[in-house]
Design a protein around this motif. Structure first.
Motif, PDB file in Angstrom:
ATOM      1  N   GLN A   1     -32.618 -43.787 -36.483  1.00  0.00           N
ATOM      2  CA  GLN A   1     -32.620 -44.853 -35.483  1.00  0.00           C
ATOM      3  C   GLN A   1     -31.937 -44.388 -34.204  1.00  0.00           C
ATOM      4  OE1 GLN A   1     -31.091 -48.596 -37.039  1.00  0.00           O
ATOM      5  NE2 GLN A   1     -31.913 -48.113 -39.045  1.00  0.00           N
ATOM      6  N   ALA A   2     -30.808 -43.697 -34.363  1.00  0.00           N
ATOM      7  CA  ALA A   2     -30.070 -43.229 -33.189  1.00  0.00           C
ATOM      8  C   ALA A   2     -30.907 -42.244 -32.383  1.00  0.00           C
ATOM      9  CB  ALA A   2     -28.752 -42.584 -33.621  1.00  0.00           C
ATOM     10  N   ASP A   3     -31.633 -41.364 -33.068  1.00  0.00           N
ATOM     11  CA  ASP A   3     -32.477 -40.391 -32.378  1.00  0.00           C
ATOM     12  C   ASP A   3     -33.564 -41.090 -31.569  1.00  0.00           C
ATOM     13  OD1 ASP A   3     -33.568 -37.713 -31.832  1.00  0.00           O
ATOM     14  OD2 ASP A   3     -35.201 -38.330 -33.152  1.00  0.00           O
ATOM     15  N   GLN A   4     -34.216 -42.076 -32.174  1.00  0.00           N
ATOM     16  CA  GLN A   4     -35.275 -42.790 -31.467  1.00  0.00           C
ATOM     17  C   GLN A   4     -34.730 -43.553 -30.257  1.00  0.00           C
ATOM     18  OE1 GLN A   4     -38.623 -42.530 -32.326  1.00  0.00           O
ATOM     19  NE2 GLN A   4     -37.749 -40.932 -33.610  1.00  0.00           N
TER      20      GLN A   4
ATOM     21  N   SER B   1     -25.163 -50.315 -32.403  1.00  0.00           N
ATOM     22  CA  SER B   1     -23.786 -50.323 -31.928  1.00  0.00           C
ATOM     23  C   SER B   1     -23.316 -48.929 -31.544  1.00  0.00           C
ATOM     24  CB  SER B   1     -22.864 -50.905 -33.014  1.00  0.00           C
ATOM     25  OG  SER B   1     -22.998 -50.174 -34.222  1.00  0.00           O
ATOM     26  N   ALA B   2     -23.876 -47.891 -32.172  1.00  0.00           N
ATOM     27  CA  ALA B   2     -23.469 -46.527 -31.856  1.00  0.00           C
ATOM     28  C   ALA B   2     -24.057 -46.058 -30.532  1.00  0.00           C
ATOM     29  CB  ALA B   2     -23.899 -45.582 -32.980  1.00  0.00           C
ATOM     30  N   ILE B   3     -25.227 -46.565 -30.163  1.00  0.00           N
ATOM     31  CA  ILE B   3     -25.949 -46.029 -29.020  1.00  0.00           C
ATOM     32  C   ILE B   3     -25.273 -46.341 -27.692  1.00  0.00           C
ATOM     33  CG2 ILE B   3     -27.433 -48.001 -28.456  1.00  0.00           C
ATOM     34  CD1 ILE B   3     -28.526 -44.336 -28.792  1.00  0.00           C
ATOM     35  N   SER B   4     -24.435 -47.361 -27.648  1.00  0.00           N
ATOM     36  CA  SER B   4     -23.803 -47.730 -26.383  1.00  0.00           C
ATOM     37  C   SER B   4     -22.947 -46.602 -25.830  1.00  0.00           C
ATOM     38  CB  SER B   4     -22.967 -48.997 -26.561  1.00  0.00           C
ATOM     39  OG  SER B   4     -21.968 -48.792 -27.538  1.00  0.00           O
ATOM     40  N   SER B   5     -22.293 -45.838 -26.707  1.00  0.00           N
ATOM     41  CA  SER B   5     -21.470 -44.725 -26.231  1.00  0.00           C
ATOM     42  C   SER B   5     -22.347 -43.625 -25.629  1.00  0.00           C
ATOM     43  CB  SER B   5     -20.629 -44.156 -27.373  1.00  0.00           C
ATOM     44  OG  SER B   5     -21.456 -43.679 -28.417  1.00  0.00           O
ATOM     45  N   PHE B   6     -23.490 -43.373 -26.243  1.00  0.00           N
ATOM     46  CA  PHE B   6     -24.402 -42.376 -25.680  1.00  0.00           C
ATOM     47  C   PHE B   6     -24.940 -42.838 -24.334  1.00  0.00           C
ATOM     48  CE2 PHE B   6     -28.805 -41.069 -24.967  1.00  0.00           C
ATOM     49  CZ  PHE B   6     -28.652 -39.684 -24.899  1.00  0.00           C
ATOM     50  N   GLN B   7     -25.308 -44.103 -24.245  1.00  0.00           N
ATOM     51  CA  GLN B   7     -25.840 -44.641 -22.999  1.00  0.00           C
ATOM     52  C   GLN B   7     -24.812 -44.528 -21.874  1.00  0.00           C
ATOM     53  OE1 GLN B   7     -27.256 -48.662 -23.438  1.00  0.00           O
ATOM     54  NE2 GLN B   7     -28.848 -48.374 -21.902  1.00  0.00           N
ATOM     55  N   HIS B   8     -23.549 -44.747 -22.209  1.00  0.00           N
ATOM     56  CA  HIS B   8     -22.479 -44.649 -21.208  1.00  0.00           C
ATOM     57  C   HIS B   8     -22.352 -43.224 -20.692  1.00  0.00           C
ATOM     58  CE1 HIS B   8     -18.689 -45.471 -19.182  1.00  0.00           C
ATOM     59  NE2 HIS B   8     -18.136 -44.461 -19.838  1.00  0.00           N
ATOM     60  N   GLU B   9     -22.355 -42.248 -21.625  1.00  0.00           N
ATOM     61  CA  GLU B   9     -22.224 -40.840 -21.223  1.00  0.00           C
ATOM     62  C   GLU B   9     -23.459 -40.375 -20.458  1.00  0.00           C
ATOM     63  OE1 GLU B   9     -19.521 -38.980 -21.496  1.00  0.00           O
ATOM     64  OE2 GLU B   9     -18.521 -40.728 -22.347  1.00  0.00           O
ATOM     65  N   ALA B  10     -24.628 -40.832 -20.878  1.00  0.00           N
ATOM     66  CA  ALA B  10     -25.858 -40.436 -20.198  1.00  0.00           C
ATOM     67  C   ALA B  10     -25.892 -40.970 -18.771  1.00  0.00           C
ATOM     68  CB  ALA B  10     -27.069 -40.936 -20.986  1.00  0.00           C
ATOM     69  N   THR B  11     -25.390 -42.182 -18.580  1.00  0.00           N
ATOM     70  CA  THR B  11     -25.336 -42.762 -17.232  1.00  0.00           C
ATOM     71  C   THR B  11     -24.466 -41.927 -16.308  1.00  0.00           C
ATOM     72  OG1 THR B  11     -25.677 -44.991 -18.126  1.00  0.00           O
ATOM     73  CG2 THR B  11     -24.736 -44.832 -15.917  1.00  0.00           C
ATOM     74  N   LYS B  12     -23.365 -41.413 -16.843  1.00  0.00           N
ATOM     75  CA  LYS B  12     -22.490 -40.567 -16.029  1.00  0.00           C
ATOM     76  C   LYS B  12     -23.197 -39.270 -15.622  1.00  0.00           C
ATOM     77  CE  LYS B  12     -18.829 -40.451 -18.748  1.00  0.00           C
ATOM     78  NZ  LYS B  12     -17.438 -40.206 -19.195  1.00  0.00           N
ATOM     79  N   VAL B  13     -23.997 -38.734 -16.520  1.00  0.00           N
ATOM     80  CA  VAL B  13     -24.754 -37.510 -16.197  1.00  0.00           C
ATOM     81  C   VAL B  13     -25.760 -37.791 -15.093  1.00  0.00           C
ATOM     82  CG1 VAL B  13     -26.430 -35.837 -17.083  1.00  0.00           C
ATOM     83  CG2 VAL B  13     -24.468 -36.513 -18.492  1.00  0.00           C
ATOM     84  N   VAL B  14     -26.477 -38.907 -15.192  1.00  0.00           N
ATOM     85  CA  VAL B  14     -27.471 -39.256 -14.176  1.00  0.00           C
ATOM     86  C   VAL B  14     -26.815 -39.488 -12.838  1.00  0.00           C
ATOM     87  CG1 VAL B  14     -29.199 -40.979 -13.490  1.00  0.00           C
ATOM     88  CG2 VAL B  14     -29.066 -40.213 -15.878  1.00  0.00           C
TER      89      VAL B  14
END
Length: 346
Positions: A261-264, A327-340
């Motif tokens: 799920q996290a990968d998708q 619930s786990a994906i929010s941390s990835f989304q936060h880090e990805a936003t910083k990269v963008v």
């Protein structure tokens, strides 16, 4: 006595034909109550359309996954009310619940008395003295999809079994092309690579499974299936104290589901962010670098989950109805936003 039968296999493997044959045999020959819960009919076609954009993290789940979850909630609501005799009070999306009830009514499982109850009322079974089998007709290509149904059976001490139709890929492709609304060949081919057959030796919960080698069941095989279903009905899953082995098995299945799920979800986040970057006229060279950084971030994030640094807090707990990967994906989304932002705001 209530049984849940999971009917799984590739598209066009012959599942729906077998399901209809079994229902006729169970109802007419044995006098049992039986309903087919066909996912293709209970999940609306628009669930497979383009994903809508929403602000909530839950919107990262594709609509077809959310529809599957709603269908499972309807099934549990139905079972709980059936076994307790009390009107269901747990909330489920009304359109999904109405589709579920309409499916049962259409197969003569419910009396006309429930027509006035509405979405909040309790439908009345036509005959509660007969055994009841609910046959779930879907591809169920991931083991975790089938395990969710097993969890329901264990939670309410119901019978559980699996029928897996093993049909050659080329046969499925040929049959599919003859349908009025065929799936793309690549969809079935991809599913054939991903499908997980029942492992009777490794997984204790899958021991009550029957793998059918032929896509066109003979009368002898049909008799074998009827006997298999009858035996399963007499041996419901027991609500025993979970031992260490069972707990580890549960954790492994939930962990695999969480990683997938996290990968998708990460892929969807990256896709949307790349689209936003393109709309801001980012240079092709910068787009390439951004994609590389985001994919590297995704790989590191998933590896952290696999190694368990974040997984302990994300593993799904037995019988809880939530998506741990959401619930786990929010941390990835936060880090990805910083990269963008490094590219957009420089």
């Amino acid at each position: 006595r209530v049984g849940l039968c999971v009917l799984c296999g590739l598209p066009a493997a012959g599942k729906s034909h077998l399901a209809r044959t079994l229902r006729r045999r169970l109802t007419h020959s044995l006098g049992w109550a039986c309903a087919l819960l066909t996912y293709d009919e209970l999940i609306p076609p628009e669930a497979f359309g383009p994903h809508e954009t929403e602000a909530e993290p839950s919107s990262l789940l594709p609509r077809w996954k959310r529809s599957r979850r709603e269908l499972l909630q309807c099934l549990e609501r139905f079972l709980r009310a059936l076994l307790t005799g009390a009107p269901p009070t747990d909330p489920v999306p009304q359109p999904a619940w109405e589709r579920f009830l309409a499916c049962c009514r259409g197969q003569g499982l419910l009396t006309a008395a429930d027509s006035h109850t509405g979405a909040g009322g309790w439908p009345v079974l036509e005959d509660t003295s007969r055994p009841l089998y609910l046959i779930l007709d879907d591809n169920f290509y991931y083991r975790s999809m089938r395990y969710e149904v097993y969890q329901l059976a264990r939670k309410y001490s119901l019978s559980f079994c699996q029928l897996f139709l093993e049909c050659p890929l080329e046969c499925c492709l040929q049959r599919n092309r003859q349908r009025s609304h065929p799936l793309p060949d690549q969809t079935i081919s991809l599913m054939a690579r991903k499908i997980e057959m029942p492992d009777l030796k490794k997984n204790t919960w899958e021991q009550n499974s029957l793998i059918l080698k032929s896509s066109d069941c003979t009368s002898e095989e049909n008799e074998q299936i009827i006997s298999f279903l009858a035996t399963a009905l007499e041996n419901p899953v027991k609500q025993t104290e979970e031992n260490t082995e069972q707990k580890e098995e549960d954790r492994a299945i939930c962990a695999a589901s969480t990683i997938h799920q996290a990968d998708q979800m990460c892929r969807r986040v990256i896709s949307q962010m790349m689209k936003d970057a393109k709309d801001k006229n980012m240079l092709p060279s910068e787009m390439k670098s951004l994609a590389e950084e985001l994919n590297k971030l995704k790989a590191e994030f998933l590896e952290d989950l696999r190694q368990g640094s974040n997984l302990n807090n994300q593993i799904c707990i037995q019988n809880q109805s939530f998506e741990p990967a959401v619930s786990a994906i929010s941390s990835f989304q936060h880090e990805a936003t910083k990269v963008v932002n490094k590219y957009i705001l420089k």
